[in-house]
Every structure is written in C-alpha cells, then in structure tokens.
Scaffold this motif. Structure first.
Motif, mmCIF file in Angstrom:
data_model
loop_
_atom_site.group_PDB
_atom_site.id
_atom_site.type_symbol
_atom_site.label_atom_id
_atom_site.label_comp_id
_atom_site.label_asym_id
_atom_site.label_seq_id
_atom_site.Cartn_x
_atom_site.Cartn_y
_atom_site.Cartn_z
ATOM 1 N N MET A 144 -5.042 1.626 10.213
ATOM 2 C CA MET A 144 -6.076 3.174 9.457
ATOM 3 C C MET A 144 -6.029 4.050 9.889
ATOM 4 S SD MET A 144 -9.824 1.006 9.570
ATOM 5 C CE MET A 144 -10.102 2.304 8.294
ATOM 6 N N SER A 145 -4.666 4.546 11.431
ATOM 7 C CA SER A 145 -4.396 5.599 11.736
ATOM 8 C C SER A 145 -3.523 6.072 11.735
ATOM 9 C CB SER A 145 -4.532 5.500 13.811
ATOM 10 O OG SER A 145 -6.055 5.657 13.890
ATOM 11 N N HIS A 146 -2.392 5.017 10.992
ATOM 12 C CA HIS A 146 -1.419 5.161 11.318
ATOM 13 C C HIS A 146 -1.245 5.732 9.224
ATOM 14 C CE1 HIS A 146 3.394 4.441 10.732
ATOM 15 N NE2 HIS A 146 3.064 3.413 10.150
ATOM 16 N N LEU A 147 -2.083 5.276 8.597
ATOM 17 C CA LEU A 147 -2.145 5.225 6.971
ATOM 18 C C LEU A 147 -2.689 6.458 7.144
ATOM 19 C CD1 LEU A 147 -2.904 1.611 5.468
ATOM 20 C CD2 LEU A 147 -0.654 3.206 4.989
ATOM 21 N N GLY A 148 -4.159 7.037 7.906
ATOM 22 C CA GLY A 148 -4.498 7.815 7.324
ATOM 23 C C GLY A 148 -5.905 8.151 5.930
ATOM 24 N N ARG A 149 -7.267 8.421 5.823
ATOM 25 C CA ARG A 149 -7.428 8.074 4.340
ATOM 26 C C ARG A 149 -6.682 8.496 3.413
ATOM 27 N NH1 ARG A 149 -10.771 9.598 0.452
ATOM 28 N NH2 ARG A 149 -12.904 8.722 0.616
ATOM 29 N N SER A 150 -5.740 9.275 3.184
ATOM 30 C CA SER A 150 -4.986 10.228 1.987
ATOM 31 C C SER A 150 -4.215 8.709 1.338
ATOM 32 C CB SER A 150 -4.253 10.783 2.533
ATOM 33 O OG SER A 150 -3.338 10.665 3.204
ATOM 34 N N GLY A 151 -3.662 8.227 3.004
ATOM 35 C CA GLY A 151 -2.719 6.968 3.077
ATOM 36 C C GLY A 151 -3.250 5.423 2.017
ATOM 37 N N ILE A 152 -4.508 5.884 3.143
ATOM 38 C CA ILE A 152 -5.028 4.696 2.773
ATOM 39 C C ILE A 152 -5.364 5.055 0.241
ATOM 40 C CG2 ILE A 152 -7.316 3.611 2.565
ATOM 41 C CD1 ILE A 152 -7.285 3.795 5.793
ATOM 42 N N VAL A 153 -5.676 5.887 0.455
ATOM 43 C CA VAL A 153 -6.055 5.950 -1.006
ATOM 44 C C VAL A 153 -5.428 5.745 -1.826
ATOM 45 C CG1 VAL A 153 -6.776 7.436 -2.543
ATOM 46 C CG2 VAL A 153 -8.020 7.471 -0.262
ATOM 47 N N SER A 154 -3.509 6.238 -1.067
ATOM 48 C CA SER A 154 -2.479 6.215 -1.935
ATOM 49 C C SER A 154 -2.394 4.629 -2.122
ATOM 50 C CB SER A 154 -1.380 6.505 -1.366
ATOM 51 O OG SER A 154 -1.384 8.274 -1.048
ATOM 52 N N LEU A 155 -2.520 3.666 -1.447
ATOM 53 C CA LEU A 155 -2.182 2.284 -1.867
ATOM 54 C C LEU A 155 -2.962 2.359 -2.210
ATOM 55 C CD1 LEU A 155 -0.840 -0.297 0.325
ATOM 56 C CD2 LEU A 155 -2.529 -0.480 1.386
ATOM 57 N N VAL A 156 -4.424 2.204 -2.593
ATOM 58 C CA VAL A 156 -5.407 1.947 -3.514
ATOM 59 C C VAL A 156 -4.760 1.736 -4.697
ATOM 60 C CG1 VAL A 156 -7.548 1.390 -3.803
ATOM 61 C CG2 VAL A 156 -7.323 1.153 -1.300
ATOM 62 N N ASN A 157 -4.370 3.064 -5.017
ATOM 63 C CA ASN A 157 -4.460 3.687 -6.366
ATOM 64 C C ASN A 157 -2.303 3.022 -6.708
ATOM 65 O OD1 ASN A 157 -5.998 6.075 -6.711
ATOM 66 N ND2 ASN A 157 -5.212 7.704 -5.599
ATOM 67 N N HIS A 158 -1.952 3.071 -5.839
ATOM 68 C CA HIS A 158 -0.157 2.381 -5.864
ATOM 69 C C HIS A 158 -1.020 1.241 -6.669
ATOM 70 C CE1 HIS A 158 4.120 1.122 -6.157
ATOM 71 N NE2 HIS A 158 3.526 0.098 -5.297
ATOM 72 N N THR A 159 -1.548 0.002 -5.956
ATOM 73 C CA THR A 159 -1.485 -1.458 -6.176
ATOM 74 C C THR A 159 -2.176 -1.705 -7.322
ATOM 75 O OG1 THR A 159 -3.369 -1.364 -4.046
ATOM 76 C CG2 THR A 159 -0.868 -2.259 -4.110
ATOM 77 N N ALA A 160 -3.658 -0.787 -7.440
ATOM 78 C CA ALA A 160 -4.775 -0.949 -8.565
ATOM 79 C C ALA A 160 -3.883 -0.133 -10.234
ATOM 80 C CB ALA A 160 -5.704 0.237 -8.515
ATOM 81 N N GLY A 161 -2.711 0.363 -10.154
ATOM 82 C CA GLY A 161 -2.171 0.654 -11.358
ATOM 83 C C GLY A 161 -0.619 0.037 -11.447
ATOM 84 N N LEU A 162 -0.413 -1.207 -9.669
ATOM 85 C CA LEU A 162 0.848 -2.027 -10.835
ATOM 86 C C LEU A 162 -0.468 -2.632 -11.482
ATOM 87 C CD1 LEU A 162 2.027 -2.595 -7.622
ATOM 88 C CD2 LEU A 162 2.890 -1.363 -9.688
ATOM 89 N N ALA A 163 -1.309 -3.382 -11.251
ATOM 90 C CA ALA A 163 -2.086 -4.374 -11.687
ATOM 91 C C ALA A 163 -2.651 -3.830 -13.742
ATOM 92 C CB ALA A 163 -3.304 -4.842 -11.299
ATOM 93 N N ARG A 164 -3.224 -2.472 -13.373
ATOM 94 C CA ARG A 164 -3.173 -1.762 -14.828
ATOM 95 C C ARG A 164 -1.580 -2.289 -15.804
ATOM 96 N NH1 ARG A 164 -7.140 -0.406 -11.575
ATOM 97 N NH2 ARG A 164 -8.892 -0.008 -12.492
ATOM 98 N N ARG A 165 -0.404 -1.704 -14.774
ATOM 99 C CA ARG A 165 0.452 -1.823 -15.403
ATOM 100 C C ARG A 165 0.717 -3.311 -16.320
ATOM 101 N NH1 ARG A 165 3.101 -0.245 -19.699
ATOM 102 N NH2 ARG A 165 5.683 -0.774 -19.212
ATOM 103 N N LEU A 166 0.736 -4.159 -15.244
ATOM 104 C CA LEU A 166 0.976 -5.564 -15.961
ATOM 105 C C LEU A 166 -0.136 -5.634 -17.065
ATOM 106 C CD1 LEU A 166 2.479 -7.548 -14.764
ATOM 107 C CD2 LEU A 166 0.983 -8.586 -13.656
ATOM 108 N N ALA A 167 -1.432 -5.283 -17.335
ATOM 109 C CA ALA A 167 -2.493 -5.576 -17.699
ATOM 110 C C ALA A 167 -1.716 -5.068 -19.343
ATOM 111 C CB ALA A 167 -3.366 -5.366 -17.596
ATOM 112 N N ALA A 168 -0.902 -4.317 -19.431
ATOM 113 C CA ALA A 168 -0.281 -3.249 -20.372
ATOM 114 C C ALA A 168 0.483 -4.274 -21.306
ATOM 115 C CB ALA A 168 -0.411 -1.698 -19.892
#
Ligand SMILES: Cc1ncc(COP(=O)(O)O)c(C=O)c1O
Length: 514
Positions: free
Chosen positions: A389-413
């Motif tokens: 968690m420290s290595h990612l930091g809050r913004s890194g965690i949000v980026s990871l979630v955004n990136h992977t959630a975005g991939l799921a939406r892209r695959l759906a499209a």
C-alpha cells in the motif's frame, strides 16, 4: 559440551575465553555469511522470475516427471545446503507457476504480486513474530494497515475495528460468528455457551451469486445449509431486495430467526454490486446483521472517470462488517484478507478466550488480535500489506483500479462490437462476463444457443485457451448459461492483450470443433 546450558544474562552466551563458545560464534558467523550469499541469490532469482514472466507462457501443465519430483519427495536424512535448495527452487518450482503473475492471466480473482510485497516477505519471515498480540512491530503495524483499508473504502473505523486474516473465507467466518453471537445475546442466550440446538433456526440471506465462502462459513458455524436462503437476483445479477423483504417476512411469520443478510460488493461471476443501501434499509428494519463481501470488489468504489461506479457502493458504509482482501485487487502476495467491523466488540464477544498463560496485563483496552478471531499464532501479514500500500500510495491504488476497471469496460465494448461474442452482464468492477457465439447452432436464428451446443462449447473453451499458453481465463454459469469471465487485476495488462484474448478464444473454439 553442555547443550542445555542457559544463555548468559548479557545475551552473549558465555565468556570469550570459553573455547566451545568461540566455536559456536564462528559457526554462527559462517551461517550468517551463507545466508547473506544465498539471500542475494534468492533475491536475484525472484527478480529474474518477475522480470521474465511476461515473456513465458501464461501457464503450462506440469510435466509428469516434474510433478513426481514435486509431490513424491522423501525427507532427506541429512540436511542440505542453502545454495542447493535455491537451485532446486529455481529449476523445479519457479518454472511451474499458476500463471497469475502474467499480464494475460484473467482467471478467477488472482492478482500478480506487488513487488514491494514480495520484497519484504523474507523480512517478515526473518522476524517471525506471532501477531496474536503484544508489544512488537507486527500488531502495531497491523493497526495501521487495517485502518488504511477501512479509510480507503470509507468504512467506519472505530479503534480495533478489524484484523487481517488468511483471506476472505476466514474473514467471513469471523464476521458471521460475530453476527450469530450478537443475535443470540440480543435474544437472551449465549451461542458459545449453549450451542444452537433447541433454538429457533437462525436464518441468513444471500443471493445465488454470493461467494461459496458465505455458505461454508454458515455451515461451519453450525447454522445449517438449509438455513441459508437464496435470494433471487435481477437482470444485472444484483440482489432483488423486494424478494429479500418477502423472505424475511415469511421466516418471521414461521417463527424462525432471521439474523444476517450478506450482500456482495463485486461478485466473482460478473463483478456485480448488490443494492447495498436498500439492503441496509431492510437490515435496519429487522435488526439483521449486514455483512458485505467486498473481498474482491470493495476497492471498485475508488474508480473515477469513465469507470466510476461509486453510486453502486452507496450504503457500503452502513454495513456491520466488510470482508476486503488485500491479496486480491491490491496485489498483496497471497495470504492476506481483512475483516472490518463496525463494532469490534461483537467479534471479541464471539472469540475472546484468554487462558491464564496468555493473560497480558499490558494489552490495553483492545486486548490481543487473537481475541477477535479463531487464530492464535498469527503470521506477520501486515508487513507485506503495508509495503504494497505504501509503495502504490493512494493515487497508485486509484490508478490500478481505474486501469483494470477500464480494461473490463473496453473488453465489454469489444465483445459487443463482435458478432461472434455476446456480453452477459453489465460491467461494474473489473470483470467482464461474456460468451462465445460463433454460430446460432439451433438454427432458429435467435442466437440464444438453446440446444445448439453453445453451453458445451463455452464450458470447454477455458481449458482449451489455458492449454494454448497465450492467455488464461476461466468459466462459470451465469443466468443458467455457461459463460466466460475475465477478471482484470494486473497493472501491466494492455488493450492489445484484450484482442489476443478474443483471438485465443476463437482459435480454441475452432480447435474444439474440429
Ligand atoms: C467475491 C469473493 N468473495 C470471497 C472470496 C474468498 O476469498 P479467499 O479465497 O481469500 O478466502 C473470493 C475469492 O476469490 C471472492 O472472489
């Protein structure tokens, strides 16, 4: 040499003039040198493995000879040197991964390890504490990471409001045990003291999309599988709260004791998030314990921008308990779940049992972690969680979630744009549920695949894709149909990998038909 000799009070173990002691010291020194050299080698092997993962097949079956080496060994009579063990691990263990380190691993809910988490694993082992409790680094750091997890998802965090576990299965046992004891005490009896027999059946509600760990926990706690009601879902695989209401009313009328409703914040099949706010209303009306299984999906609340799903999570903060696994979306190396509790004293009431040999007068108000769950000796899970968690930091965690959630939406499209694929559920978190429909085999032109072998085909596709080694996905049944599902958790997965996945499915399906 007297091996039973107690160490001297100064911790040196004896005088330096003592020849035997000098020998011991030299032996210990040599061991430290060995460990340093082997440790450097182990670090190099681990780093080399992580660096090379993407260039190797995602997964391959373990060859028979290797399987025999791994599973049929005899304990060696004489101890073996560290360097030899490392060489064995390098040549016989690391070449046979499950596959979840690879950016094209989309199976179940298994993330790659965060490198910071990997890095500190040997340090936790070197310290080797039991985090049952006490005044040492482990329990103190656990307080921090549990609070961080609660804060990340906006769950209330009173002092002592949670503990790390082996995973969500154990977190669920803890939360449901707390719920069971709270209900019993509210009714004037003690489930720990008396057991459940002779009492009105305690009823729990969960949808058919709820994870199997909810059922296992209910069975383990003696509630009985028959007392777990299956609440229907709507077209988006979310709990039908009207049906929940009706089922609770019926159970009450029949003299049974509804005590708990478990919602999901990210089901494993489709990533659906139940209508948590509406469930919280029903729980409040009837005094039910409201548990949320956010083992995988609770972090989805952090997604912003195009993948934002925050409104789906409204009501998460009203739950009595939340399971949230650091070893899923966060990528903490396996072996770390978390139970978060609105009222930690409920878990303590369900588990605290302090024999005389464990009394700690300095434990403070919260006591030991071991009082809040079934584990006594507890590993140092907090270090890898803190590091990740420290290595990612809050913004890194949000980026990871955004990136992977975005991939799921892209695959759906992409699925929706392809005539030979069909989307089976809306995307809420980072899972896409779909199926391959290369033909409308029953010839009625409706494409529903009834009786046309599409179920059998989609059931066979995951194994065939896995065997090809270029991608890894798993299947399920959704809405009575065989489905494929891809779960995105890897920070290095790209859109290009999505195209590879669809092509791999087409090729695998073709090979199955010929
Ligand atoms: C939604 C969900 N809940 C619970 C669990 C069980 O968690 P664990 O395997 O950590 O015990 C899983 C595991 O994948 C899951 O995906």
């Amino acid at each position: 040499m007297n091996d039973l000799r107690p160490p001297a009070a100064n911790g040196t173990g004896g005088s330096h003039e003592d020849g035997v002691h000098g020998e011991d010291l030299r032996a210990a020194g040599a061991k430290a040198e060995d460990l340093r050299a082997a440790g450097a080698k182990a670090a190099a092997i681990a780093a080399g493995h992580l660096a090379g993962v993407a260039g190797r097949p995602v997964w391959q079956p373990v060859p028979a000879a290797e399987r025999a080496w791994l599973s049929d060994q005899e304990l060696p009579e004489a101890g073996r040197p560290l360097a030899e063990l490392l060489e064995d691990a390098r040549t016989h263990v690391l070449p046979h991964p499950m596959g979840n380190g690879h950016p094209r691993f989309f199976g179940w809910v298994n993330s790659p390890p965060n490198p910071a988490g990997v890095l500190v694993e040997p340090l936790a082992a070197a310290l080797n504490p039991s985090c049952a409790g006490g005044d040492h680094a482990g329990p103190h750091l656990e307080r921090t990471v549990v609070r961080w997890l609660a804060e990340l998802v906006g769950f209330p965090h009173p002092p002592g409001g949670g503990l790390l576990t082996s995973g969500a299965s154990m977190a669920t046992v803890i939360c449901l045990a707390a719920a069971r004891q709270r209900a019993a005490l509210a009714d004037g009896w003690d489930a720990r003291e008396e057991g459940l027999s002779g009492r009105p059946p305690m009823i729990m509600y969960v949808t058919e999309e709820g994870h199997s760990c909810l059922h296992k926990a209910a069975q383990l706690l003696g509630l009985g599988a028959r007392q777990v009601r299956t609440v229907p879902v709507d077209a988006a695989y979310r709990m039908d709260v009207g049906a929940l209401r009706a089922m609770v009313a019926e159970d009450l009328d029949a003299g049974r004791r509804p005590f708990c409703v478990a919602g999901s914040a990210g089901t494993v099949n489709s990533g659906a998030v139940d209508p948590l706010g509406e469930i919280a209303d029903v729980a409040a009306e009837h005094g039910l314990w409201f548990h949320v299984d956010g083992a995988y999906g609770a972090l989805g609340i952090l997604a912003d921008g195009v993948s934002s799903a925050a409104p789906h999570y409204a009501g998460l903060d009203r739950a009595d308990s939340l399971a949230l696994d650091p070893h899923k979306w966060l990528g903490v190396p396996v072996g770390c779940g978390c139970a978060l509790l609105r009222d930690p004293s409920a878990a303590r009431a369900a588990f605290s049992l302090v024999p005389s040999y464990l009394i700690d007068d300095n434990a403070g108000e919260l006591g030991w972690f071991a009082e809040y769950g079934p584990e006594q000796t507890r590993p140092f899970r907090a270090l890898k969680t803190w590091a990740t968690m420290s290595h990612l930091g809050r913004s890194g965690i949000v980026s990871l979630v955004n990136h992977t959630a975005g991939l799921a939406r892209r695959l759906a499209a992409m699925v929706e744009e392809s005539a030979d694929f069909e989307l089976l559920a809306p995307v809420t978190t980072s899972i896409t549920a779909f199926r391959h429909r290369p033909h409308d085999g029953d010839g009625d032109g409706d494409g529903d695949g009834d009786g046309d072998g599409l179920d059998a085909l989609n059931r066979a596709i995951p194994g065939a894709v896995q065997a090809r080694g270029n991608a890894f996905l798993t299947g399920t049944r959704l809405g009575g149909r065989d489905a494929l599902r891809a779960c995105f958790l890897h920070p290095d997965t790209t859109e290009r990998d999505l195209a590879v996945l669809l092509d791999e499915i087409r090729l695998a399906a073709k090979s199955l038909r010929t």
